[in-house]
Design an enzyme around this catalytic site. Structure first.
Site, PDB file in Angstrom:
ATOM      1  N   GLU A  94      17.898 -88.605 -36.802  1.00  0.00           N
ATOM      2  CA  GLU A  94      16.486 -88.504 -36.520  1.00  0.00           C
ATOM      3  C   GLU A  94      15.838 -87.487 -37.443  1.00  0.00           C
ATOM      4  O   GLU A  94      16.423 -86.470 -37.782  1.00  0.00           O
ATOM      5  CB  GLU A  94      16.298 -88.118 -35.057  1.00  0.00           C
ATOM      6  CG  GLU A  94      16.834 -89.231 -34.175  1.00  0.00           C
ATOM      7  CD  GLU A  94      16.848 -88.917 -32.702  1.00  0.00           C
ATOM      8  OE1 GLU A  94      17.019 -89.871 -31.926  1.00  0.00           O
ATOM      9  OE2 GLU A  94      16.703 -87.759 -32.315  1.00  0.00           O
TER      10      GLU A  94
ATOM     11  N   CYS B  24      26.724 -82.532 -33.843  1.00  0.00           N
ATOM     12  CA  CYS B  24      26.998 -81.133 -34.210  1.00  0.00           C
ATOM     13  C   CYS B  24      28.210 -80.649 -33.427  1.00  0.00           C
ATOM     14  O   CYS B  24      28.382 -80.990 -32.259  1.00  0.00           O
ATOM     15  CB  CYS B  24      25.799 -80.237 -33.896  1.00  0.00           C
ATOM     16  SG  CYS B  24      26.056 -78.513 -34.392  1.00  0.00           S
TER      17      CYS B  24
ATOM     18  N   CYS C  87      26.336 -75.334 -28.692  1.00  0.00           N
ATOM     19  CA  CYS C  87      25.429 -74.402 -28.011  1.00  0.00           C
ATOM     20  C   CYS C  87      25.027 -75.043 -26.670  1.00  0.00           C
ATOM     21  O   CYS C  87      24.685 -76.224 -26.643  1.00  0.00           O
ATOM     22  CB  CYS C  87      24.188 -74.140 -28.858  1.00  0.00           C
ATOM     23  SG  CYS C  87      24.581 -73.530 -30.502  1.00  0.00           S
TER      24      CYS C  87
ATOM     25  N   GLY D 252      22.394 -81.100 -36.307  1.00  0.00           N
ATOM     26  CA  GLY D 252      23.518 -80.581 -37.078  1.00  0.00           C
ATOM     27  C   GLY D 252      23.368 -79.158 -37.577  1.00  0.00           C
ATOM     28  O   GLY D 252      22.300 -78.550 -37.502  1.00  0.00           O
ATOM     29  N   GLU D 253      24.471 -78.625 -38.058  1.00  0.00           N
ATOM     30  CA  GLU D 253      24.508 -77.263 -38.597  1.00  0.00           C
ATOM     31  C   GLU D 253      24.574 -77.359 -40.133  1.00  0.00           C
ATOM     32  O   GLU D 253      25.622 -77.690 -40.694  1.00  0.00           O
ATOM     33  CB  GLU D 253      25.724 -76.517 -38.018  1.00  0.00           C
ATOM     34  CG  GLU D 253      26.034 -75.191 -38.683  1.00  0.00           C
ATOM     35  CD  GLU D 253      24.845 -74.254 -38.861  1.00  0.00           C
ATOM     36  OE1 GLU D 253      24.072 -74.033 -37.915  1.00  0.00           O
ATOM     37  OE2 GLU D 253      24.676 -73.737 -39.987  1.00  0.00           O
TER      38      GLU D 253
ATOM     39  N   SER E 192      17.922 -73.614 -41.333  1.00  0.00           N
ATOM     40  CA  SER E 192      18.188 -72.909 -40.073  1.00  0.00           C
ATOM     41  C   SER E 192      19.664 -73.008 -39.729  1.00  0.00           C
ATOM     42  O   SER E 192      20.249 -74.091 -39.745  1.00  0.00           O
ATOM     43  CB  SER E 192      17.347 -73.549 -38.959  1.00  0.00           C
ATOM     44  OG  SER E 192      17.703 -73.004 -37.704  1.00  0.00           O
TER      45      SER E 192
ATOM     46  N   SER F 206      19.355 -68.763 -35.800  1.00  0.00           N
ATOM     47  CA  SER F 206      19.178 -68.956 -34.367  1.00  0.00           C
ATOM     48  C   SER F 206      19.956 -67.878 -33.631  1.00  0.00           C
ATOM     49  O   SER F 206      21.143 -68.012 -33.373  1.00  0.00           O
ATOM     50  CB  SER F 206      19.677 -70.342 -33.963  1.00  0.00           C
ATOM     51  OG  SER F 206      18.933 -71.299 -34.661  1.00  0.00           O
TER      52      SER F 206
ATOM     53  N   THR G  11      18.999 -66.456 -30.616  1.00  0.00           N
ATOM     54  CA  THR G  11      18.933 -66.775 -29.176  1.00  0.00           C
ATOM     55  C   THR G  11      18.866 -65.518 -28.311  1.00  0.00           C
ATOM     56  O   THR G  11      17.953 -65.342 -27.535  1.00  0.00           O
ATOM     57  CB  THR G  11      20.087 -67.686 -28.723  1.00  0.00           C
ATOM     58  OG1 THR G  11      20.163 -68.773 -29.662  1.00  0.00           O
ATOM     59  CG2 THR G  11      19.873 -68.238 -27.339  1.00  0.00           C
TER      60      THR G  11
ATOM     61  N   ASN H 255      13.166 -76.606 -24.536  1.00  0.00           N
ATOM     62  CA  ASN H 255      12.730 -77.955 -24.199  1.00  0.00           C
ATOM     63  C   ASN H 255      13.770 -78.612 -23.303  1.00  0.00           C
ATOM     64  O   ASN H 255      14.961 -78.587 -23.631  1.00  0.00           O
ATOM     65  CB  ASN H 255      12.570 -78.793 -25.474  1.00  0.00           C
ATOM     66  CG  ASN H 255      11.434 -78.282 -26.338  1.00  0.00           C
ATOM     67  OD1 ASN H 255      10.317 -78.105 -25.873  1.00  0.00           O
ATOM     68  ND2 ASN H 255      11.735 -78.019 -27.601  1.00  0.00           N
TER      69      ASN H 255
ATOM     70  N   CYS I 186      12.624 -79.526 -31.003  1.00  0.00           N
ATOM     71  CA  CYS I 186      13.889 -78.890 -31.338  1.00  0.00           C
ATOM     72  C   CYS I 186      14.900 -79.046 -30.228  1.00  0.00           C
ATOM     73  O   CYS I 186      14.584 -78.876 -29.066  1.00  0.00           O
ATOM     74  CB  CYS I 186      13.683 -77.400 -31.519  1.00  0.00           C
ATOM     75  SG  CYS I 186      12.803 -77.053 -32.979  1.00  0.00           S
TER      76      CYS I 186
HETATM   77  N1  SAH Z   1      22.050 -75.966 -36.178  1.00  0.00           N
HETATM   78  C1  SAH Z   1      20.965 -75.216 -36.670  1.00  0.00           C
HETATM   79  C2  SAH Z   1      19.727 -76.056 -36.929  1.00  0.00           C
HETATM   80  C3  SAH Z   1      19.411 -77.110 -35.915  1.00  0.00           C
HETATM   81  S1  SAH Z   1      18.998 -76.505 -34.299  1.00  0.00           S
HETATM   82  C4  SAH Z   1      20.641 -74.061 -35.764  1.00  0.00           C
HETATM   83  O1  SAH Z   1      21.197 -73.973 -34.675  1.00  0.00           O
HETATM   84  O2  SAH Z   1      19.851 -73.223 -36.171  1.00  0.00           O
HETATM   85  C5  SAH Z   1      17.324 -75.937 -34.573  1.00  0.00           C
HETATM   86  C6  SAH Z   1      16.777 -74.995 -33.528  1.00  0.00           C
HETATM   87  O3  SAH Z   1      16.591 -75.663 -32.280  1.00  0.00           O
HETATM   88  C7  SAH Z   1      17.683 -73.796 -33.223  1.00  0.00           C
HETATM   89  O4  SAH Z   1      16.945 -72.614 -33.367  1.00  0.00           O
HETATM   90  C8  SAH Z   1      18.081 -73.995 -31.775  1.00  0.00           C
HETATM   91  O5  SAH Z   1      18.263 -72.780 -31.125  1.00  0.00           O
HETATM   92  C9  SAH Z   1      16.890 -74.752 -31.241  1.00  0.00           C
HETATM   93  N2  SAH Z   1      17.177 -75.503 -30.027  1.00  0.00           N
HETATM   94  C10 SAH Z   1      18.313 -76.132 -29.697  1.00  0.00           C
HETATM   95  N3  SAH Z   1      18.176 -76.752 -28.503  1.00  0.00           N
HETATM   96  C11 SAH Z   1      16.920 -76.497 -28.079  1.00  0.00           C
HETATM   97  C12 SAH Z   1      16.170 -76.897 -26.922  1.00  0.00           C
HETATM   98  N4  SAH Z   1      16.686 -77.692 -25.997  1.00  0.00           N
HETATM   99  N5  SAH Z   1      14.906 -76.464 -26.822  1.00  0.00           N
HETATM  100  C13 SAH Z   1      14.346 -75.699 -27.799  1.00  0.00           C
HETATM  101  N6  SAH Z   1      14.991 -75.315 -28.892  1.00  0.00           N
HETATM  102  C14 SAH Z   1      16.271 -75.714 -29.042  1.00  0.00           C
HETATM  103 FE1  SF4 Z   2      24.322 -77.384 -33.341  1.00  0.00          FE
HETATM  104 FE2  SF4 Z   2      22.067 -75.981 -33.821  1.00  0.00          FE
HETATM  105 FE3  SF4 Z   2      22.351 -77.494 -31.609  1.00  0.00          FE
HETATM  106 FE4  SF4 Z   2      23.757 -75.263 -31.830  1.00  0.00          FE
HETATM  107  S1  SF4 Z   2      21.514 -75.407 -31.737  1.00  0.00           S
HETATM  108  S2  SF4 Z   2      24.550 -77.241 -31.120  1.00  0.00           S
HETATM  109  S3  SF4 Z   2      24.206 -75.257 -33.998  1.00  0.00           S
HETATM  110  S4  SF4 Z   2      22.283 -78.215 -33.704  1.00  0.00           S
END
Ligand code: SAH
Ligand code: SF4
Length: 351
Positions: free
Chosen positions: A88, A109, A113, A155-156, A183, A206, A208, A282, A330
């Site tokens: 996507e 991924c 997380c 993905g990462e 990111s 990220s 957190t 979200n 996100c």
């Molecule tokens: N893997 C990378 C990039 C993709 S995730 C990373 O983790 O940075 C992109 C962003 O979306 C990250 O900052 C992550 O913390 C955030 N994210 C993941 N799940 C989310 C959710 N359910 N609601 C809001 N942000 C979220």
């Molecule tokens: Fe992967 Fe980023 Fe989602 Fe963590 S937040 S599971 S690193 S996509």
């Protein structure tokens, strides 16, 4: 029938080799066409007809297919079929009308997380440079005027550094690296790898929470990438790149937005030039943290955390809720089985 190799996502220096013994300026012309988003050799009107035909016989310009398009208040999500599944790509529009393309680098991924929908899928595979850049070309069919690219989709990115770097090499020829952000969940080796070999795009991490013990429970990646090491990597990155870093903090209701989190964030940020991007979580159905369902943060909680951080001298931005109606926000990017699609999707197929 074997598939013809795709020339999209191939950096210019590689294309010159692939197309030899054609002269280099020809490779330059082909590259420019591909990177303008063109998907047919026939339309490359500064090449002789015979060459267009020959290239068409040997190569393709797309290995991915746009399957579906979902729209919600100007935001757009594209579902793109790649071998083995669906990735996507999202286009988000800000208040000023600027559009940001949010691209994926992996199918799924592996990082797990607890708050993320993509994490729930596990890793299927890395995307290659063609599959990454083609997301951008599909997007530009709808919006030629993309202002920024962020690698915040599925993905990462830093676990797919080789293909990410090839894709960046291509994309940086149409967009300044200052307008591209990668990111990461905080992989120390990856941050150093990206910085040492470039291109020098912006970095978002990220975080957190900066409370180590809580971060370990939310993001398994932090066990091997503890905060002190992460901070050292960011300090080195900043000394080298001299660019402000974004710390992304997804706010989970009742979990990581307290005074202790604000204090830890401020301590982590000391000596770094950062802005904290607060992302209200979200909703993702079915995600639980230590047995309890995750909650969206309340408005008062977001505001309290933000003002707490600001009082400690940190710059913050709150990410406006965007793209939720299309499950394109996100962390909501996930598998193709998505009930929201049927409810909210406008189900338009582009081609
Ligand atoms: N893997 C990378 C990039 C993709 S995730 C990373 O983790 O940075 C992109 C962003 O979306 C990250 O900052 C992550 O913390 C955030 N994210 C993941 N799940 C989310 C959710 N359910 N609601 C809001 N942000 C979220
Ligand atoms: Fe992967 Fe980023 Fe989602 Fe963590 S937040 S599971 S690193 S996509």
């Amino acid at each position: 029938m074997t598939q013809k190799p795709s020339l999209s996502g191939v950096p210019l220096r590689e294309l010159e080799i692939v197309l030899s013994p054609l002269p280099r300026y020809r490779a330059g012309q082909v590259f420019a066409w591909i990177n303008s988003g063109l998907d047919s050799f026939q339309e490359m009107n500064n090449l002789p007809f015979a060459l267009r035909r020959e290239l068409d016989g040997r190569f393709s310009l797309r290995k991915t297919t746009l399957v579906k398009k979902f729209e919600d208040e100007g935001n757009l999500k594209l579902q793109i079929a790649v071998s083995g599944g669906m990735v996507e790509a999202v286009i988000l529009v800000d208040r000023a009308g600027r559009r940001t393309a949010c691209l994926s680098t992996q199918l799924g991924c592996a990082m797990g997380c607890v708050f993320c929908r993509t994490g729930l899928m596990g890793l299927v595979r890395n995307l290659d440079s063609a599959e990454i850049t083609e997301q951008f070309y599909h997007i530009r069919k709808f919006y030629p005027d993309i202002a920024n690219i962020v690698f915040m989709g599925m993905g990462e990115p830093l676990l797919n550094l080789y293909e990410l770097r090839r894709a960046l090499e291509v994309l940086c020829r149409t967009m300044s690296p200052r307008r591209i952000t990668v990111s990461t969940c905080g992989l120390v080796d990856g941050i150093e790898g990206l910085a040492s070999e470039g291109p020098s795009v912006r970095l978002a991490v990220s975080i957190t929470t900066a409370r180590e013990e809580l971060r370990r429970r939310l993001m398994p990646v932090s066990a091997a990438n503890p905060l002190p090491r992460l901070k050292e990597a960011l300090l080195r990155h900043q000394a080298q790149q001299r660019r402000r870093i974004t710390l992304e903090a997804v706010l989970l209701g009742g979990i990581n937005g307290g005074a202790e989190d604000a204090a830890a964030m401020s301590a982590f940020a000391e000596g770094l030039d950062v802005v904290v991007n607060l992302i209200p979580w979200n909703r993702v159905e079915g995600l639980r943290f230590e047995g309890r369902p995750l909650k969206e943060p309340e408005a008062a909680e977001i505001e309290r955390f933000r003002s707490g951080l600001e009082r400690l001298g940190l710059k913050t931005v709150i990410r406006r809720k965007k793209g939720r109606g299309i499950s394109g926000a996100c962390g909501q990017l996930g598998s193709t089985v998505d009930k929201d699609f049927d409810v909210n999707g406008t189900d338009t197929v582009a081609r």
